[in-house]
Design an enzyme around this catalytic site. Structure first.
Site, mmCIF file in Angstrom:
data_model
loop_
_atom_site.group_PDB
_atom_site.id
_atom_site.type_symbol
_atom_site.label_atom_id
_atom_site.label_comp_id
_atom_site.label_asym_id
_atom_site.label_seq_id
_atom_site.Cartn_x
_atom_site.Cartn_y
_atom_site.Cartn_z
ATOM 1 N N ASP A 12 30.327 33.097 30.443
ATOM 2 C CA ASP A 12 31.308 33.305 31.519
ATOM 3 C C ASP A 12 31.732 31.994 32.174
ATOM 4 O OD1 ASP A 12 30.930 36.119 31.161
ATOM 5 O OD2 ASP A 12 29.126 35.978 32.399
ATOM 6 N N LYS A 15 35.490 30.083 29.089
ATOM 7 C CA LYS A 15 35.862 29.606 27.742
ATOM 8 C C LYS A 15 37.189 30.206 27.286
ATOM 9 C CE LYS A 15 32.010 31.050 26.066
ATOM 10 N NZ LYS A 15 31.394 31.458 27.343
ATOM 11 N N GLY A 39 33.318 38.801 26.654
ATOM 12 C CA GLY A 39 34.568 39.174 27.315
ATOM 13 C C GLY A 39 35.285 37.941 27.812
ATOM 14 N N HIS A 40 36.265 37.480 27.039
ATOM 15 C CA HIS A 40 37.045 36.337 27.487
ATOM 16 C C HIS A 40 38.273 36.847 28.230
ATOM 17 C CE1 HIS A 40 34.687 33.581 25.265
ATOM 18 N NE2 HIS A 40 35.162 33.871 24.083
ATOM 19 N N GLN A 223 29.365 33.687 24.717
ATOM 20 C CA GLN A 223 28.164 33.481 25.554
ATOM 21 C C GLN A 223 27.950 31.985 25.828
ATOM 22 O OE1 GLN A 223 27.390 35.743 22.612
ATOM 23 N NE2 GLN A 223 28.065 37.454 23.830
ATOM 24 N N GLY A 301 31.807 44.876 33.987
ATOM 25 C CA GLY A 301 32.062 44.996 35.418
ATOM 26 C C GLY A 301 30.833 44.695 36.272
HETATM 27 P P1 GDP Z 1 34.343 33.319 29.309
HETATM 28 O O1 GDP Z 1 33.547 34.445 28.754
HETATM 29 O O2 GDP Z 1 33.600 32.023 29.271
HETATM 30 O O3 GDP Z 1 35.722 33.232 28.728
HETATM 31 O O4 GDP Z 1 34.550 33.610 30.848
HETATM 32 P P2 GDP Z 1 35.227 34.885 31.543
HETATM 33 O O5 GDP Z 1 36.575 35.085 30.999
HETATM 34 O O6 GDP Z 1 34.302 36.028 31.561
HETATM 35 O O7 GDP Z 1 35.251 34.397 33.033
HETATM 36 C C1 GDP Z 1 36.103 33.504 33.452
HETATM 37 C C2 GDP Z 1 36.929 34.111 34.560
HETATM 38 O O8 GDP Z 1 37.332 33.102 35.390
HETATM 39 C C3 GDP Z 1 38.209 34.768 34.074
HETATM 40 O O9 GDP Z 1 38.558 35.818 34.925
HETATM 41 C C4 GDP Z 1 39.218 33.644 34.157
HETATM 42 O O10 GDP Z 1 40.550 34.091 34.322
HETATM 43 C C5 GDP Z 1 38.738 32.932 35.365
HETATM 44 N N1 GDP Z 1 38.944 31.478 35.356
HETATM 45 C C6 GDP Z 1 38.859 30.619 34.305
HETATM 46 N N2 GDP Z 1 39.028 29.360 34.736
HETATM 47 C C7 GDP Z 1 39.213 29.417 36.074
HETATM 48 C C8 GDP Z 1 39.394 28.444 37.098
HETATM 49 O O11 GDP Z 1 39.414 27.249 36.859
HETATM 50 N N3 GDP Z 1 39.499 28.913 38.365
HETATM 51 C C9 GDP Z 1 39.452 30.230 38.677
HETATM 52 N N4 GDP Z 1 39.569 30.580 39.949
HETATM 53 N N5 GDP Z 1 39.282 31.172 37.749
HETATM 54 C C10 GDP Z 1 39.154 30.769 36.467
#
Ligand code: GDP
Length: 424
Positions: A12, A15, A39-40, A223, A301
């Site tokens: 999270d 990425k 979940g990206h 992950q 969630g």
């Molecule tokens: P992943 O699994 O590493 O892709 O991460 P997630 O998608 O689960 O979580 C990242 C969340 O943070 C998503 O809702 C993105 O839209 C949001 N996000 C990503 N980069 C940023 C940022 O620089 N600032 C903010 N406020 N939100 C971000």
């Protein structure tokens, strides 16, 4: 050549956004491990897309996306995702390829995932119940079913019968669950076999040919490093290798072809579910981080546990992944905090530890040694250059660089594609 993007914390890290940002400069985006539990989240033109299996690069009209052999594929989740993308006007056919030798998640994997965890008693892991771990278990137990077997009617039936022989024994004699009939699963999955067949190829050959042609590949890990089965906080880990080395195994490419490794680090730390988390903040500050950072799982969630940036962890991630540069995400979330702490080491029974300990006894009971910097009040989400950033923001970034020993190349300050600052 190949660039690998890897999470340096517990997943999270953002990425999805980083891969979406980088994808523009690549020809192929390939996922190398994990399953539909990832979940990206990607935001483009104010529209939010959530990806579980398909690389987020699919949002670009001309990019090829690959689901590598290291991924475990739930045909139900995959088809749902394909339909979701199509409904949103995203072309999938002729842009998506799935590895013949990836393993398939079937109904008994999902049932077992749930009952096994229940039977673990005190050792419960709180898995997502999506059958990821149990599919990997079958892969290593050599009773897994690969995509190439799944789409061949005869082979699928034969392998399904063998797998169910053992699973049904467990269901009947041990877990007291209903047994499953191979014919029923066979019929239920007929539609999925037909729909998925058109995407299936030998992705290892395909990717290596593309490398020879000079195409650029972005390998996407799901992950993060501390959820890695070998290097993470075992047993509270995922059943695969998110670290950069996993890209070679999960795609069938030589380590010699990897040119660059980019680590994604969140400006603070989060973790979902159980397991040790030394820099966790359990008071109002943690709650504030969760709220401002919207730290709730994209797939489940579930509220994420929040804490300060742990430089000792990220430093280890840089070493074990061979990270060349860091992209720091969600820095905007830290606006408005009076003081910001950085974990720089641990103390256990009076002894100072400067590295990430594999002993869960030590990691669960250590005290964190913190350094503190002054916070900032300015909203940084629309800044375009590093130079313009408030003094305290730069101090925080430079402090992180000093502690992890690797340069931060880019800073993400919001979820939209354009909200990223080049540091140099
Ligand atoms: P992943 O699994 O590493 O892709 O991460 P997630 O998608 O689960 O979580 C990242 C969340 O943070 C998503 O809702 C993105 O839209 C949001 N996000 C990503 N980069 C940023 C940022 O620089 N600032 C903010 N406020 N939100 C971000």
């Amino acid at each position: 050549m190949v660039t690998v993007v890897v999470g340096t914390q517990w997943g999270d890290e953002g990425k999805g956004k980083v891969i979406d940002y980088l994808a523009e400069k690549f020809d192929i985006i390939a996922r190398y491990q994990g399953g539909a539990n990832a979940g990206h989240t990607v935001v483009v033109n104010k529209k939010k897309y959530i990806f579980h299996l398909i690389p987020s690069g699919i949002l670009y009209p001309k990019k090829i996306c690959v689901i590598g052999n290291g991924v475990v594929i739930d045909p139900v989740a995959l088809l749902e995702e394909i339909q979701y993308l199509k409904k949103n006007g995203i072309e999938v056919e002729s842009k998506l390829f799935i590895a013949e030798n990836a393993h398939v998640t079937l109904p008994y994997h999902k049932i077992l995932d749930k009952v096994e965890d229940k039977f673990r008693g005190k050792g419960q892991l709180g898995t997502t119940g999506r059958g990821i771990g149990t599919t990997y278990t079958d892969k290593f137990g050599r009773i897994g079913i690969r995509v190439i077997d799944f789409i061949d009617e005869d082979v699928f039936m034969e392998k399904l019968k063998i797998a169910l022989e053992l699973k049904n024994y467990l269901f009947r004699e041990y877990y007291k669950e209903e047994i499953l009939k191979p014919e029923k699963i066979f019929d239920e999955y007929k539609h999925y076999r037909k729909e998925i067949k058109k995407f299936v190829i030998n992705t290892a050959v395909f990717l290596n040919e593309k490398i020879e042609e000079g195409k650029k590949i972005l390998a996407e890990g799901a992950q993060g490093t501390f959820l890695d089965i070998d290097f993470g906080t075992y047993p509270y880990v995922t059943a695969s290798n998110p670290i950069s080395g996993g890209a070679c195994i999960g795609l069938g490419i030589s380590p010699k072809k990897i040119e660059k490794i980019i680590g994604v680090a969140k400006a603070y730390t989060t973790r979902v579910g159980m397991g040790p988390f030394p820099t966790e903040i359990k008071d109002d500050i943690g709650e504030k981080l969760r709220k401002i950072g919207n730290e709730f799982g994209a797939t489940t969630g579930r509220p994420r546990r929040c804490g300060w940036f742990d430089a000792t962890l990220v430093k280890f991630a840089c070493i074990v992944n061979g990270i060349d540069e860091i992209i720091l995400t969600k820095l905007d979330v830290l606006t408005g905090f009076e003081k910001i702490k950085i974990g720089v080491g641990y103390k256990y029974k009076g002894e100072i530890i400067n590295f990430y300990p594999f002993s869960s006894k030590i990691f669960s009971n250590c005290e964190v040694i913190y350094e503190e910097v002054e916070g900032w009040e300015d909203d940084i989400s629309d800044f375009k250059s590093y130079k313009e950033l408030p003094k305290n923001v730069k101090k925080y970034i430079e402090k992180i660089e000093e502690k992890i020993g690797i340069k931060i190349a880019k800073i993400s300050t919001g979820s939209a594609r354009g909200q990223i600052i080049e540091k140099n």
